[in-house]
Scaffold this active site. Structure first.
Site, PDB file in Angstrom:
ATOM      1  N   SER A   1     -42.138   2.566  -5.253  1.00 44.22           N
ATOM      2  CA  SER A   1     -41.687   2.098  -6.555  1.00 44.22           C
ATOM      3  C   SER A   1     -40.686   0.951  -6.406  1.00 44.22           C
ATOM      4  O   SER A   1     -41.003  -0.064  -5.778  1.00 44.22           O
ATOM      5  CB  SER A   1     -41.103   3.272  -7.344  1.00 44.22           C
TER       6      SER A   1
ATOM      7  N   HIS B   1     -48.414   7.788  -8.857  1.00 44.62           N
ATOM      8  CA  HIS B   1     -47.374   6.925  -8.308  1.00 44.62           C
ATOM      9  C   HIS B   1     -46.762   7.463  -7.020  1.00 44.62           C
ATOM     10  O   HIS B   1     -46.493   6.716  -6.085  1.00 44.62           O
ATOM     11  CB  HIS B   1     -46.292   6.798  -9.386  1.00 44.62           C
TER      12      HIS B   1
ATOM     13  N   ASP C   1     -52.105   5.364 -11.216  1.00 45.01           N
ATOM     14  CA  ASP C   1     -50.751   4.945 -11.586  1.00 45.01           C
ATOM     15  C   ASP C   1     -50.839   3.867 -12.659  1.00 45.01           C
ATOM     16  O   ASP C   1     -51.381   2.785 -12.426  1.00 45.01           O
ATOM     17  CB  ASP C   1     -50.023   4.412 -10.353  1.00 45.01           C
TER      18      ASP C   1
END
Length: 613
Positions: A324, A589, A510
């Site tokens: 991320s 994710h 995601d």
């Protein structure tokens, strides 16, 4: 810090981390309530019987105990044997534990009663084959297993010696300096946690008021002279999420009522260090001074050198990884270490980033690919035809369709123009997410196939007070805002060219950072003298190895052992000029959490154990 303080801090850590409902990290330009919103759920106590781990198959050998004494290393093992030098990928995956090897052995036989004796690879091969097994299969098993390195036999399930006063108990990093950091037990963890350390480490040794909190787990396998660093994103999200729910030795993930042993833990392969950073994150303390990634990178490198000195680490290979917003942390920290030109403490040998913020995040990675993503996955999301028509119109009028047509090409069409600001009217990602919430209040942008009910909360299981609210993602971590250039401009190419061992991966479920958006960012990056990938990624990732995570579930539901093997095509891989690209199928994710078997192979590649995924 005293041992008592450390134990209390760890107890608080466990309770605190597990109080939250999981979110991967709130990107600065992503609405903070995308993904699960705990305020939307009605909290209650769920009573279920405690999970009792069961063996995959009943074993006949006396050596099948969960805790066994490991045999010594084979002094006559071939030079290629041991740690990162072993190229036998087939066997490397199954060094996790004696039980894993037994399950693997059983999966290649016609029954579940194959005996096992930890006396060497040759004997193991003999135990895997039996008279009821086809001759061709016997030969295949014997050939593959016999080629395994004998030195892989010491397993993580070996019974450790409880260290006494002044004793290291066989623990590699335990000494008088590190003993205050040692963790000997964890609340609710009813199995051996092995060698483990945690606590505060100052950024500057002369100023303990500014310190980062860390957890360090040495490898369960043969000793390796390397450290793999894991960082979560945010900015301001704790790396303890990765430790507890992604790639630590044990995990307490969604729907679990107690922690369980993680068969795909990265600790199986390497020494792992999780760090709550920058200042302003989690338990880390001190005044926030960072104006950009350069400041954060300098502070992390100072902390890391202090950590290595304390633990007697020198001349280790360093691998920096994260997910991320760590798509910014990882390249900048790696570049800072490389720039220090000090291989005693900063021998950066590779980097890995999952679903990373490496480019013009809001425009390129979130908005430009949003409409085709929703169109492709609308059978899951469920938006009606009129709303889809509205989104399609915005895709064209806001310029996203034309942008993709021009720049989503292989080879790259040219350097992309500076990304414009995204107005609320053109926020297709936000509009689609809000509409999806109206259909499914449990919609999760981080993994779009999640439906109600939301995975179970762990508060009741931990007997934690419901009045306590611990924020996994805190902050701020910058004085004002992250002012640094996107990593694709300089630092990420620098790391690729210096190491020839960088992996960038995106998960196809995601909706926060989309696969097409990350590839758009890569097509706007120059490394090795060339802009972007010269050809479109399309080589499949095919996983044929036994499933160590869910095989018991198949057995419990009446399927034969090994039914789910091979898993099959689980992604796309592509390698050019030192950069490995991987798209991971059926993952959200947080890839080590949602697809640990795929993530495990990514780590094997990063460490140099394999050359293809």
């Amino acid at each position: 810090m005293s041992a008592r303080t450390i134990r209390l801090a760890l107890s608080l850590l466990v309770f605190s981390v597990l109080l939250t409902f999981v979110a991967a990290g709130r990107l600065e330009d992503v609405a903070p309530h995308r993904g699960f919103n705990p305020k939307l759920r009605k909290r209650g106590i769920v009573e279920e019987p405690a999970y009792l781990p069961r063996p995959v198959a009943k074993r006949a050998a006396a050596t099948s105990s969960v805790c066994t004494s490991a045999p010594p290393l084979n002094p006559t093992a071939p030079p290629s044997c041991g740690g990162n030098n072993c190229v036998n990928a087939f066997n490397k995956q199954f060094t996790a534990s004696l039980d894993n090897l037994e399950g693997f052995c059983s999966s290649w036989t016609s029954g579940s009663s194959a005996t096992f004796s930890a006396t060497g690879a040759g004997a193991f091969a003999g135990n895997c084959v039996g008279t009821s097994t086809a001759a061709s299969l016997q030969s295949a098993v014997a050939s593959k297993v016999s080629s395994a390195c004998d030195c892989f036999l010491p397993k993580q399930t070996s019974c450790p010696t409880s260290p006494g006063n002044g004793s290291t108990g066989g623990y590699r990093f335990l000494n008088e300096d590190t003993k205050p950091y040692q963790v000997t037990s964890m609340p609710e963890v009813d199995f051996d946690i092995g060698e483990m350390y945690s606590g505060m480490m100052p950024i500057n040794e002369s100023d303990p008021s500014r310190s980062l909190f860390f957890v360090f787990q040495p490898t369960d396998g043969p000793p390796v002279d390397e450290v793999t660093i894991w960082l979560n994103g945010g900015p301001g999200c704790s790396s303890l999420e990765g430790f507890f729910q992604e790639n630590g030795r044990f995990i307490w993930s969604w729907g679990q009522y107690q922690p369980t042993f993680n068969r795909y833990s990265w600790v199986n392969l390497t020494n792992v260090l999780w760090v709550e950073q920058p200042i302003g994150t989690g338990f880390s303390k001190g005044k926030v001074l960072a104006n950009g990634e350069e400041d954060i990178a300098r502070e992390f490198a100072d902390f890391f050198k202090n950590f290595q000195k304390k633990f007697g680490i020198k001349k280790f290979k360093i691998f920096v990884t994260g997910e991320s917003y760590a798509g910014r942390y990882v390249p900048y920290i790696s570049a800072e270490m490389l720039n220090r030109n000090d291989t005693n403490y900063f021998n950066v040998s590779g980097a890995l980033v999952y679903d990373p913020t490496i480019g013009a995040t809001t425009y390129t990675q979130e908005e430009a690919p949003a409409y085709p993503y929703v169109e492709y996955y609308n059978n899951i999301i469920g938006l009606n035809a009129s709303f889809m028509a509205t989104l399609k119109g915005l895709d064209e009028s806001c310029g996203y369709a034309a942008y993709r047509e021009k720049y989503y090409t292989f080879p790259a069409a040219g350097i992309q123009p500076p990304a414009p600001s995204v107005s609320n009217a053109c926020d297709i990602n936000g509009l689609a997410s809000n509409a999806a919430f109206n259909i499914n209040p449990c919609f999760n942008s981080y993994e779009i196939n999640t439906q109600c009910p939301i995975p179970s909360d762990v508060k009741a299981a931990m007997h934690a007070p419901t009045s306590v609210q611990w924020e996994e993602c805190s902050g701020p971590v910058f004085v004002r805002r992250d002012t640094s250039a996107d990593p694709i401009r300089k630092v990420l190419p620098q790391v690729i060219e210096a190491t020839n061992r960088v992996l960038v991966s995106n998960a196809n479920l995601d909706f926060v950072i989309m696969t097409q958006g990350t590839l758009l960012a890569i097509q706007n990056m120059t490394w090795g003298g060339t802009l972007g990938f010269t050809s479109k990624p399309e080589t499949p990732i095919v996983i044929t190895l036994p499933d160590l995570q869910y095989q018991q579930t198949f057995v419990d539901n009446g399927y034969p052992l090994g039914f789910e093997d091979p898993q099959g095509t689980m992604g796309i891989q592509h390698y050019e000029r030192g950069l490995m690209w991987a798209e991971t199928f059926l993952s959200g994710h947080m890839q080590p959490q949602f697809q640990p078997r795929s993530s495990y192979r990514h780590l094997q590649w990063l460490l140099g154990h394999i050359e293809e995924l």
